[in-house]
Design a protein around this motif. Structure first.
Motif, short mmCIF file in Angstrom:
data_model
loop_
_atom_site.label_atom_id
_atom_site.label_comp_id
_atom_site.label_asym_id
_atom_site.label_seq_id
_atom_site.Cartn_x
_atom_site.Cartn_y
_atom_site.Cartn_z
N LYS A 102 32.97 -41.36 26.60
CA LYS A 102 34.17 -40.61 26.22
C LYS A 102 33.95 -40.24 24.48
O LYS A 102 33.39 -41.00 23.84
CB LYS A 102 35.39 -41.18 26.44
CG LYS A 102 35.91 -41.01 27.78
CD LYS A 102 37.04 -41.84 27.98
CE LYS A 102 37.65 -41.87 29.63
NZ LYS A 102 38.95 -42.18 29.59
N PRO A 103 34.44 -39.38 24.02
CA PRO A 103 34.65 -38.96 22.76
C PRO A 103 35.38 -40.04 22.07
O PRO A 103 36.46 -40.64 22.51
CB PRO A 103 34.94 -37.69 22.57
CG PRO A 103 35.01 -36.92 23.83
CD PRO A 103 34.96 -38.04 24.95
N SER A 104 34.99 -40.36 20.73
CA SER A 104 36.02 -41.66 19.90
C SER A 104 37.09 -40.73 19.42
O SER A 104 37.08 -39.71 18.94
CB SER A 104 34.94 -42.16 19.04
OG SER A 104 33.77 -42.59 19.70
N ARG A 105 38.32 -41.30 19.71
CA ARG A 105 39.39 -40.85 19.10
C ARG A 105 39.37 -41.12 17.63
O ARG A 105 39.33 -42.13 17.17
CB ARG A 105 40.72 -41.44 19.57
CG ARG A 105 41.87 -40.66 19.27
CD ARG A 105 43.33 -41.59 19.98
NE ARG A 105 44.44 -40.89 19.33
CZ ARG A 105 44.94 -39.85 19.93
NH1 ARG A 105 44.42 -39.32 21.06
NH2 ARG A 105 46.09 -39.55 19.63
N PRO A 106 39.59 -39.86 16.82
CA PRO A 106 39.70 -40.25 15.31
C PRO A 106 40.64 -41.08 14.73
O PRO A 106 41.84 -41.20 15.32
CB PRO A 106 39.80 -38.66 14.92
CG PRO A 106 40.42 -38.13 15.88
CD PRO A 106 40.29 -38.75 17.23
N SER A 129 39.65 -31.43 17.45
CA SER A 129 38.14 -31.38 18.06
C SER A 129 38.11 -32.25 19.02
O SER A 129 37.45 -31.90 20.06
CB SER A 129 37.24 -31.54 17.02
OG SER A 129 37.43 -30.58 16.25
N TYR A 130 38.80 -33.39 18.92
CA TYR A 130 38.55 -34.67 20.05
C TYR A 130 39.30 -34.27 21.16
O TYR A 130 38.82 -34.44 22.21
CB TYR A 130 39.25 -35.87 19.28
CG TYR A 130 39.78 -36.79 20.42
CD1 TYR A 130 38.82 -37.84 20.95
CD2 TYR A 130 41.15 -36.94 20.94
CE1 TYR A 130 39.06 -38.73 21.80
CE2 TYR A 130 41.40 -38.04 21.69
CZ TYR A 130 40.51 -38.78 22.31
OH TYR A 130 40.91 -39.73 23.29
N ASN A 131 40.55 -33.50 21.04
CA ASN A 131 41.19 -33.24 22.48
C ASN A 131 40.35 -32.08 23.33
O ASN A 131 40.42 -32.18 24.37
CB ASN A 131 42.68 -32.72 21.96
CG ASN A 131 43.74 -33.64 21.63
OD1 ASN A 131 43.65 -34.90 21.90
ND2 ASN A 131 44.58 -33.46 20.43
N GLU A 132 39.90 -31.23 22.28
CA GLU A 132 39.11 -30.34 23.02
C GLU A 132 37.72 -30.99 23.90
O GLU A 132 37.58 -30.69 25.07
CB GLU A 132 38.30 -29.26 22.09
CG GLU A 132 39.45 -28.23 21.69
CD GLU A 132 38.93 -27.13 20.98
OE1 GLU A 132 37.92 -27.20 20.30
OE2 GLU A 132 39.32 -25.89 21.30
N ALA A 133 36.97 -31.83 23.12
CA ALA A 133 35.99 -32.71 23.70
C ALA A 133 36.59 -33.34 24.84
O ALA A 133 35.69 -33.53 26.18
CB ALA A 133 35.56 -33.67 22.83
N MET A 134 37.70 -33.95 24.84
CA MET A 134 38.31 -34.80 26.03
C MET A 134 38.48 -33.79 27.29
O MET A 134 38.37 -34.18 28.24
CB MET A 134 39.39 -35.44 25.62
CG MET A 134 39.28 -36.68 24.79
SD MET A 134 38.41 -38.07 25.84
CE MET A 134 39.55 -38.19 27.19
N ILE A 135 39.05 -32.60 27.13
CA ILE A 135 39.24 -31.74 27.98
C ILE A 135 37.71 -31.34 28.79
O ILE A 135 37.79 -31.20 30.01
CB ILE A 135 39.89 -30.27 27.32
CG1 ILE A 135 41.51 -30.76 27.17
CG2 ILE A 135 39.92 -29.28 28.51
CD1 ILE A 135 41.98 -29.61 26.24
#
Length: 274
Positions: free
Chosen positions: A77-81, A31-37
């Motif tokens: 930026k989204p926070s990396r889990p 989910s984090y990677n998708e949000a970063m994209i």
């Protein structure tokens, strides 16, 4: 000492809990990677709109594009889990696994190959952590990994827990499984059922029951009306006294037949049911 593994329930449960924790982490990472994209795409699109408006000399579109791009860069930026630490259940299974290995290592260093240790026997009343079979008889071992001073009165077991500085942090905490059974009830109920099965071939055979405390800070307090044959902290385990509880003299052939009977009984209770 020879070793037979019928099942490794503790390790299997520990692996299952750890795998679930890792699975949840990878779900959050996906989910984090998708949000970063999406976050990066938002900035690229804003720059493209601004460049197009500037090239066409559209004043209002340029101003709008500038603020859009500014907003895209300002958005956090989204926070990396991060991988979560072990939860209470995982710590319990980990402790149980460590306790069983500690008891196994103790027995391996003190007994020769005339003895056989069976791990993970399970019947309709529950599991016996370890069963020791040798010339002196059959011994059921319930292993507990409890930090603190252990007390007992019959089938009631409890503990007082101390921190590393010696301060009392818990008192009169019951020791029981999820079904509310104390350690003595756990080992006795499973051993009674196994004993009744073995007595069909060996009518006088008795399973000797013990509870071994494997935590480094386990200590026995007052023990009254003990309903098992033996209990001890693993570091203070008097193996000679433990084995003297039995008066049997089993031959090698008898031992092998008993071991095979235990194996078959375990298989019977753990085969798939319709």
């Amino acid at each position: 000492m020879q070793k037979i593994i019928l099942s490794d329930h503790t390790t299997a449960q520990l692996n299952a809990v750890q795998q679930e924790r890792q699975r949840q982490y990878h779900v959050r990472l996906f989910s984090y990677n998708e949000a970063m994209i999406k976050h990066d795409e938002r900035k690229v699109q804003a720059r493209a709109r601004l460049a197009e408006a500037w090239n066409q000399r559209h004043v209002w579109e340029t101003l709008s594009g500038f603020f859009s791009m500014l907003g895209a860069y300002v958005i956090r930026k989204p926070s990396r889990p991060i991988m979560q630490g072990a939860g209470d259940q995982e710590k319990i299974w980990c402790a149980g696994n460590e306790g069983e290995k500690k008891v196994e290592n103790f027995l391996s260093s003190n007994l020769d190959d005339q003895w056989t240790l069976i791990n993970g026997y399970k019947n309709g009343k529950g599991e016996i952590d370890q069963i020791l079979v040798g010339s002196r008889g059959v011994f059921a071992i319930e292993i507990k990994y409890s930090n603190g001073t252990i007390f007992c009165d019959g089938d009631r077991w409890w503990r007082d827990k101390y921190d590393q500085y010696g301060n009392l942090v818990e008192t009169n905490k019951p020791i029981a499984d999820k079904r509310g059974r104390s350690p003595s009830r756990q080992v006795n109920e499973s051993s009674d059922l196994l004993q009744s099965f073995l007595q069909k071939r060996y009518p006088s055979l008795r399973i000797y029951r013990s509870i071994i405390w494997a935590h480094d800070r386990s200590k026995l307090g007052v023990v009254n009306n003990l309903n098992v044959d033996y209990t001890a902290v693993v570091n203070d385990w008097d193996l000679g006294r433990f084995l003297r509880n039995s008066t049997y003299q089993l031959s090698q052939d008898e031992q092998q037949r008993i071991i095979e009977s235990i194996r078959k009984d375990h298989t019977y209770y753990n085969q798939p049911r319709r």
